[in-house]
Structure formats: structure tokens, C-alpha cells
Design a protein around this motif. Structure first.
Motif, short mmCIF file in Angstrom:
data_model
loop_
_atom_site.label_atom_id
_atom_site.label_comp_id
_atom_site.label_asym_id
_atom_site.label_seq_id
_atom_site.Cartn_x
_atom_site.Cartn_y
_atom_site.Cartn_z
N GLY A 1 0.82 -1.22 0.00
CA GLY A 1 0.00 0.00 0.00
C GLY A 1 0.85 1.26 0.00
N THR B 1 9.80 5.81 -7.35
CA THR B 1 10.71 5.40 -8.43
C THR B 1 10.00 4.48 -9.43
N GLY B 2 9.11 3.61 -8.93
CA GLY B 2 8.37 2.72 -9.85
C GLY B 2 7.55 3.55 -10.85
N GLU C 1 12.71 -8.11 -11.62
CA GLU C 1 14.05 -7.81 -11.10
C GLU C 1 14.11 -6.35 -10.64
N VAL D 1 18.95 3.71 -10.75
CA VAL D 1 17.98 4.23 -9.79
C VAL D 1 18.56 5.45 -9.08
N ARG E 1 15.66 0.73 -1.76
CA ARG E 1 15.32 -0.67 -1.50
C ARG E 1 16.52 -1.60 -1.60
N ARG F 1 -5.17 -6.47 -8.47
CA ARG F 1 -4.92 -5.05 -8.79
C ARG F 1 -5.01 -4.78 -10.30
N TYR G 1 -7.00 0.24 -9.15
CA TYR G 1 -8.32 -0.34 -8.92
C TYR G 1 -8.10 -1.79 -8.50
N VAL H 1 -5.27 3.06 8.15
CA VAL H 1 -3.83 2.96 7.90
C VAL H 1 -3.26 4.36 7.70
P1 AP5 Z 1 6.97 -0.17 -7.56
O1 AP5 Z 1 6.01 0.45 -8.46
O2 AP5 Z 1 7.54 0.62 -6.44
O3 AP5 Z 1 6.32 -1.53 -7.07
P2 AP5 Z 1 6.34 -2.34 -5.68
O4 AP5 Z 1 7.33 -1.92 -4.66
O5 AP5 Z 1 6.36 -3.73 -6.10
O6 AP5 Z 1 5.03 -1.88 -5.02
P3 AP5 Z 1 3.63 -2.04 -5.62
O7 AP5 Z 1 3.38 -0.88 -6.57
O8 AP5 Z 1 3.40 -3.41 -6.14
O9 AP5 Z 1 2.73 -1.93 -4.32
P4 AP5 Z 1 2.50 -0.74 -3.30
O10 AP5 Z 1 3.16 -1.04 -2.01
O11 AP5 Z 1 2.74 0.60 -3.92
O12 AP5 Z 1 0.94 -0.96 -3.06
P5 AP5 Z 1 -0.31 -0.23 -3.70
O13 AP5 Z 1 -0.55 1.07 -3.03
O14 AP5 Z 1 -0.24 -0.25 -5.20
O15 AP5 Z 1 8.24 -0.72 -8.38
C1 AP5 Z 1 8.04 -1.47 -9.56
C2 AP5 Z 1 9.38 -1.97 -10.06
O16 AP5 Z 1 10.23 -0.84 -10.39
C3 AP5 Z 1 10.21 -2.79 -9.08
O17 AP5 Z 1 9.83 -4.15 -9.04
C4 AP5 Z 1 11.63 -2.59 -9.65
O18 AP5 Z 1 11.84 -3.39 -10.78
C5 AP5 Z 1 11.60 -1.13 -10.08
N1 AP5 Z 1 12.05 -0.25 -9.00
C6 AP5 Z 1 11.33 0.71 -8.38
N2 AP5 Z 1 12.06 1.30 -7.44
C7 AP5 Z 1 13.27 0.68 -7.43
C8 AP5 Z 1 14.43 0.84 -6.64
N3 AP5 Z 1 14.52 1.75 -5.65
N4 AP5 Z 1 15.50 0.02 -6.92
C9 AP5 Z 1 15.44 -0.89 -7.91
N5 AP5 Z 1 14.36 -1.08 -8.69
C10 AP5 Z 1 13.27 -0.30 -8.45
O19 AP5 Z 1 -1.46 -1.24 -3.21
C11 AP5 Z 1 -1.54 -2.53 -3.75
C12 AP5 Z 1 -3.02 -2.90 -3.95
O20 AP5 Z 1 -3.65 -3.02 -2.69
C13 AP5 Z 1 -3.83 -1.85 -4.75
O21 AP5 Z 1 -4.76 -2.51 -5.57
C14 AP5 Z 1 -4.52 -1.06 -3.64
O22 AP5 Z 1 -5.73 -0.50 -4.09
C15 AP5 Z 1 -4.74 -2.12 -2.58
N6 AP5 Z 1 -4.70 -1.60 -1.21
C16 AP5 Z 1 -3.86 -0.67 -0.69
N7 AP5 Z 1 -4.10 -0.47 0.61
C17 AP5 Z 1 -5.12 -1.33 0.95
C18 AP5 Z 1 -5.82 -1.62 2.16
N8 AP5 Z 1 -5.54 -0.98 3.33
N9 AP5 Z 1 -6.77 -2.57 2.12
C19 AP5 Z 1 -7.08 -3.22 0.97
N10 AP5 Z 1 -6.45 -2.98 -0.21
C20 AP5 Z 1 -5.49 -2.06 -0.23
#
Ligand code: AP5
Length: 225
Positions: free
Chosen positions: A17, A36-37, A62, A69, A96, A133, A143, A209
Motif C-alpha cells: 500500500g 521510483t516505480g 528484477e 535508480v 530498497r 490489482r 483499482y 492505515v
Molecule cells: P513499484 O512500483 O515501487 O512496485 P512495488 O514496490 O512492487 O510496489 P507495488 O506498486 O506493487 O505496491 P504498493 O506497495 O505501492 O501498493 P499499492 O498502493 O499499489 O516498483 C516497480 C518496479 O520498479 C520494481 O519491481 C523494480 O523493478 C523497479 N524499481 C522501483 N524502485 C526501485 C528501486 N529503488 N530500486 C530498484 N528497482 C526499483 O497497493 C496494492 C493494492 O492493494 C492496490 O490494488 C490497492 O488499491 C490495494 N490496497 C492498498 N491499501 C489497501 C488496504 N488498506 N486494504 C485493501 N487494499 C489495499
């Protein structure tokens, strides 16, 4: 160096999240949100050299290599946007790896971050969230299959197409979670040793949260003001 708003790092495993909470935190404090993502996905959409290079790593689950980065973060925090550092910010998805954490200290010229928030969510919960997601390709709004946009699958905010992320396929997700254990848990330990890490449970209602995240930030930021 003093800042007008808090300087925050938001950590948490994939699907914890971070993106959801960081957007709200940025709005609440009127500070910048650097994810960064999101930077890499936007660059990939625009087919820039950075984006095409990053996409190769991201789609396989990966990590993008540290020098790439770090270059992106330096560009935002150091070269173009010194004001951003002074105004406060929330970093989502960075650092990270330990190399990135050390580099961040260098970029901030040794000045302390106010707080590092670790959103703590069990793996089985993040797996369920990620499987359902769906994301707008244009503006990045999230969504879920259980709460689709009004007109499936077109974004309520911008009308963009809402799809599953390429790196949300099962094989890529497993690899991302594996790399979290190997590369990012040591970052959490690194910050825990500084005494600035706060663990916030990331399960349950998103508003609850958010309230817990803001309380954690306020408690630490107060100390600096
Ligand atoms: P990035 O986009 O940062 O992806 P991630 O860390 O895998 O995180 P996510 O986007 O999957 O999840 P999130 O924690 O943001 O959760 P979200 O709010 O979306 O990075 C993508 C890629 O880029 C990496 O894998 C890597 O390759 C690269 N990268 C990026 N930064 C890097 C770095 N520093 N170094 C190296 N490589 C890098 O929520 C998830 C879902 O849950 C959503 O559908 C949301 O609606 C739902 N949700 C959220 N909160 C709740 C809740 N309380 N209850 C129910 N559902 C909820």
C-alpha cells in the motif's frame, strides 16, 4: 538544512500500500511524492532510453540496477529540485537496497530524514491484493477486480485504459517478493538501527492505515520543528 514539510521514506513489501498511502501523505502535508516505480513506468510509456532499459528489469520482477535508480533520484533531489528537499518529500519505493540507502544519506548531505515508515503487511495479504490489482496506464490510479471503475475498464479519473501491470504476473511477483527479502529487509534493519524507523500495520481499512501513518510522521516531525 531545515525543511518546511516532513522528509519521509515509506517502505513495505510489494502490494503493502506504499503508493496508495504515499499519494495521500503527499497531499496531506503538501509535499512532493517521488515514486521510483512510477518514474520508470512513465519513462517506459514514453519509450525514453531510461524507460526502455528499466522495463526490461521491471517486467521480469528484477530490481533496476542501483546506478540507474540512484541517477534518477539524484536528478530529482539534487540537480533539478533542491527546493523539493527543502519543502519536504515522501519517497515511495526508494531506497530498497543498502547501496541506495547509503547513497540517499550522501544526497541529503548527511541531514537526517525525519521518519522511515515501514508498512507491515503479511505476504498472503499482499499476494491477494496484487492478484486483483488493475492500474490505469495513463495516470496510474489503482483499482481492484472487486472495486472496478464505474465503466470497466476505463479510468474514472482520466478515461485511460485500466489493465493488469506486466510485473503483477505470478512469476514476476514471486521474484519481487524474493528480492524484497534479500535486498530490502537489510534496509529496514539499517534504518531500525538509527532509531527513526516506525512500524505501521498496513492491513485493514485504508483510512485507518492513513491515520496511523500520519500519526507516526507527526510524532517524529514534531521533534525536528
Ligand atoms: P513499484 O512500483 O515501487 O512496485 P512495488 O514496490 O512492487 O510496489 P507495488 O506498486 O506493487 O505496491 P504498493 O506497495 O505501492 O501498493 P499499492 O498502493 O499499489 O516498483 C516497480 C518496479 O520498479 C520494481 O519491481 C523494480 O523493478 C523497479 N524499481 C522501483 N524502485 C526501485 C528501486 N529503488 N530500486 C530498484 N528497482 C526499483 O497497493 C496494492 C493494492 O492493494 C492496490 O490494488 C490497492 O488499491 C490495494 N490496497 C492498498 N491499501 C489497501 C488496504 N488498506 N486494504 C485493501 N487494499 C489495499
Amino acid at each position: 538544512m531545515s525543511s518546511q514539510g516532513p522528509r519521509v521514506v515509506l517502505l513495505g513489501k510489494q502490494g503493502a500500500g506504499k503508493g496508495t498511502q504515499a499519494s495521500r501523505v503527499a497531499e496531506h502535508y503538501a509535499i512532493a511524492h517521488l515514486a521510483t516505480g512510477d518514474v520508470f513506468r512513465a519513462a517506459a510509456r514514453d519509450e525514453t532510453p531510461l524507460g526502455l532499459q528499466a522495463k526490461e528489469y521491471i517486467d521480469r520482477g528484477e530490481l533496476v540496477p542501483d546506478p540507474i535508480v540512484i541517477g534518477v533520484v539524484r536528478e530529482h533531489l539534487e540537480d533539478n529540485d533542491r527546493q523539493l528537499v527543502e519543502a519536504g518529500f515522501i519517497l515511495d519505493g526508494f531506497p530498497r537496497t543498502q547501496v541506495q540507502a547509503v547513497e540517499l544519506d550522501v544526497v541529503l548531505e548527511g541531514d537526517a530524514l525525519d521518519v522511515i515508515v515501514n508498512l507491515d503487511v503479511p505476504t498472503e495479504v499482499v499476494l491477494a491484493r496484487i492478484a486483483g490489482r488493475r492500474v490505469c496506464v495513463q495516470c496510474g490510479t489503482n483499482y481492484h477486480v472487486d472495486s472496478p471503475p464505474t465503466e470497466p475498464w476505463w479510468c474514472d479519473k482520466c478515461g485511460g485504459h485500466v489493465v493488469q501491470r506486466d510485473d503483477d504476473r505470478e512469476d514476476a511477483v514471486m521474484r519481487r517478493l524474493e528480492l524484497y527479502e534479500i535486498q530490502t529487509l537489510p534496509v529496514i534493519q539499517y534504518y531500525r538501527r538509527t532509531g527513526r524507523l516506525v512500524n505501521v500495520p498496513g492491513q485493514g481499512d485504508s483510512n485507518d492505515v492513513f491515520a496511523a501513518v500520519v500519526a507516526a510522521i507527526d510524532a517524529r516531525w514534531e521533534l525536528r520543528r
